[in-house]
Design a protein around this motif. Structure first.
Motif, short mmCIF file in Angstrom:
data_model
loop_
_atom_site.label_atom_id
_atom_site.label_comp_id
_atom_site.label_asym_id
_atom_site.label_seq_id
_atom_site.Cartn_x
_atom_site.Cartn_y
_atom_site.Cartn_z
N UNK A 104 -36.48 6.31 -46.91
CA UNK A 104 -37.70 7.23 -48.05
C UNK A 104 -36.75 7.27 -49.44
N UNK A 105 -35.26 7.51 -49.15
CA UNK A 105 -34.32 7.71 -50.39
C UNK A 105 -34.17 6.48 -51.34
N UNK A 106 -34.75 5.14 -50.99
CA UNK A 106 -34.75 4.07 -51.86
C UNK A 106 -35.86 3.93 -52.70
N UNK A 107 -37.07 4.90 -52.42
CA UNK A 107 -38.22 4.72 -53.21
C UNK A 107 -38.16 5.65 -54.49
N UNK A 108 -37.57 6.78 -54.78
CA UNK A 108 -37.46 7.35 -55.93
C UNK A 108 -37.22 6.67 -57.26
N UNK A 109 -35.95 5.68 -57.21
CA UNK A 109 -35.80 5.07 -58.45
C UNK A 109 -36.64 3.90 -58.67
N UNK A 110 -37.33 3.49 -57.63
CA UNK A 110 -38.40 2.52 -57.92
C UNK A 110 -39.86 3.32 -58.63
N UNK A 111 -39.93 4.38 -58.19
CA UNK A 111 -41.23 5.20 -58.62
C UNK A 111 -40.80 5.57 -59.98
#
Length: 476
Positions: free
Chosen positions: A158-165
């Motif tokens: 889950x922690x890898x999603x915010x930079x992509x968002x």
């Protein structure tokens, strides 16, 4: 098209770089031949590759300098850990602005309504066939235990999603490296579509990829016999992949799951902001958003059984551990038969001989030599093995063997020779995982949910999908 909707697909409007299409479009054979020998500056490998190879990305940047390129609208992951939050936000804005420049600056040819049949020749001489299409994010879910038509293959961090968002939520374009797998042992879908379109039409593009990564050719799929074949094949695949409760498992995410999870998160946020109601883990679609571009994501679909698609296990190196105690622990949980091997090459051959339900794990350490453990399993070997390894590491941490957490005890290594080389040092044990069985791949995900982290790799780094096709995310 309605015929595709029930399978979680839709016919996209695809944007292609005009310069890459010009020669094949005009039929200028001399110009096409000259361009085909010049590596494309537009096409760039997936951002999650070469994460330890700064020189690769620096060279890619030099090739793309001063030219329209996907390099300018992605953020390679090698730089993520170096950037502050403010720098990441600045990079996201820069990417979004460059996308806007490309949309208004004549970089793209007029959009193509249809799918694209792709043939990718890799540097290793393998030919992989694919179909670029859009999927309905309403039919995708990455969470464990889902029965959605489109499912993740590996655990989502889950922690890898915010930079992509941060990039996607205000982006006017998407440019994907996502690859979905379809369970088509009869080769009735993509391969048959390819035969039809190759007989009917010229390529849309035919380009050499940078740094010797091979070649990619794309042809339009939008009407006639190809769509009839698509409908028939999808119906057959759906029937073959329907469980006893009527749930259809159409596609598994092979590469780019975090990018797809990001697209899902952005779509869900848009629905909530526009009045969507959350209930039972899903969010309703507000009126007026039914056909919003953000509902969909551009992907390439590849047959699991494509001869050009190689599945390689990702091996493990366990620190502060020797082979015999590790084998004993695994055997206490999984059972199995222990054998001693005389050399690295013998161990590699032994593990490679795994077949059917017999999974053979290899263990090597400087102190204990080479050991194999043969175990009978009804799932992919990594699905059974990784929870046991996690249990051992947790116990060692609880017992005070280490004080820095799991990262000090475990790493993931591509290539049997590489992991065995690391195990020549004291107090390190290499674990060789058996080959990935394609026949049990979908069945394992269906039964057990997504696989553990770092379960498999689809080919070498240079064989990964290159960014090429784009799609507009703004509502017209």
């Amino acid at each position: 098209m309605d015929i595709l909707k029930k399978y979680g697909l839709c016919m996209p409007d695809i944007l292609l770089p005009a310069a890459e299409m010009q020669a094949v479009k005009t039929g200028d054979n001399k110009k096409a031949a000259a361009m085909s020998k010049e590596p494309s500056a537009w096409a760039v490998v997936a951002c999650d590759q070469y994460t330890q190879d700064r020189a690769y990305w620096e060279k890619a940047a030099r090739i793309a300098e001063g030219k329209p390129s996907a390099m300018h609208i992605i953020l390679p992951e090698i730089y993520l850990n170096e950037l502050s939050q403010a720098e990441k936000e600045k990079a996201a804005v820069s990417i979004q602005n460059k996308m806007k420049d490309y949309l208004t600056g004549g970089v793209f040819a007029p959009p193509i309504n249809g799918c694209i049949y792709v043939e990718r020749t890799t540097a290793y001489g393998r030919l992989r066939k694919g179909l670029v299409a859009a999927i309905d994010l309403e039919e995708y879910e990455w969470k464990k235990g889902t029965k959605a038509k489109i499912r993740a293959t590996e655990a989502t961090i889950v922690s890898r999603i915010p930079p992509r968002i941060a990039i996607r939520k205000n982006a006017p374009l998407e440019i994907p490296h996502i690859m979905l797998l379809v369970n088509d042992k009869e080769h009735s879908f993509i391969e048959k579509i390819g035969e039809i379109v190759k007989a009917e039409s010229r390529p849309l593009y035919d380009v050499e990829l940078m740094m010797g990564a091979g070649r990619i050719i794309g042809r339009k799929v939008s009407s006639g016999d190809a769509l009839s074949r698509m409908e028939k094949a999808l119906a057959s695949i759906a029937a073959e992949n329907t469980d006893s409760d009527g749930n259809v498992f159409m596609f598994a995410v092979g590469d780019g799951n975090h990018s797809l999870a990001t697209a899902k998160a952005v779509w869900d946020e848009l629905k909530k902001n526009c009045g969507g109601i959350e209930q039972n883990g899903s969010i309703s679609i507000p009126q007026g958003l039914e056909n919003h571009p953000a509902r969909y994501a551009l992907v390439e679909i590849v047959n699991l059984y494509d001869e050009g698609l190689t599945f390689e296990p990702i091996h493990r190196i366990v620190f502060e551990e020797n082979a015999r105690p590790l084998v004993s622990f695994v055997q206490s949980k999984l059972g199995g038969t222990l054998e001693i091997c005389g050399s690295e090459s013998e161990l590699i051959k032994r593990v490679a001989s795994s077949a059917g339900k017999t999974a053979i794990f290899g263990f090597a350490s400087a102190q204990d030599g080479f050991l194999s453990l043969s175990v009978e399993l009804d799932c992919l070997a990594v699905s059974a093995f990784q929870p046991v390894l996690d249990m051992l590491i947790e116990q060692k941490c609880e017992n005070g063997c280490v004080n820095t957490g799991n990262k000090e005890l475990l790493d993931y290594i591509h290539g049997a020779e590489d992991v065995l080389r690391l195990a020549r040092d004291k107090d390190k044990t290499a674990v060789l995982l058996p080959p990935i069985e394609k026949d049990s791949f979908f069945a394992t995900i269906e039964k057990y949910g997504s696989l553990p982290r770092k379960s498999f790799s689809m080919g070498e780094a240079s064989e990964k999908r290159f960014y090429f096709e784009c799609r507009c995310l703004e509502k017209k």
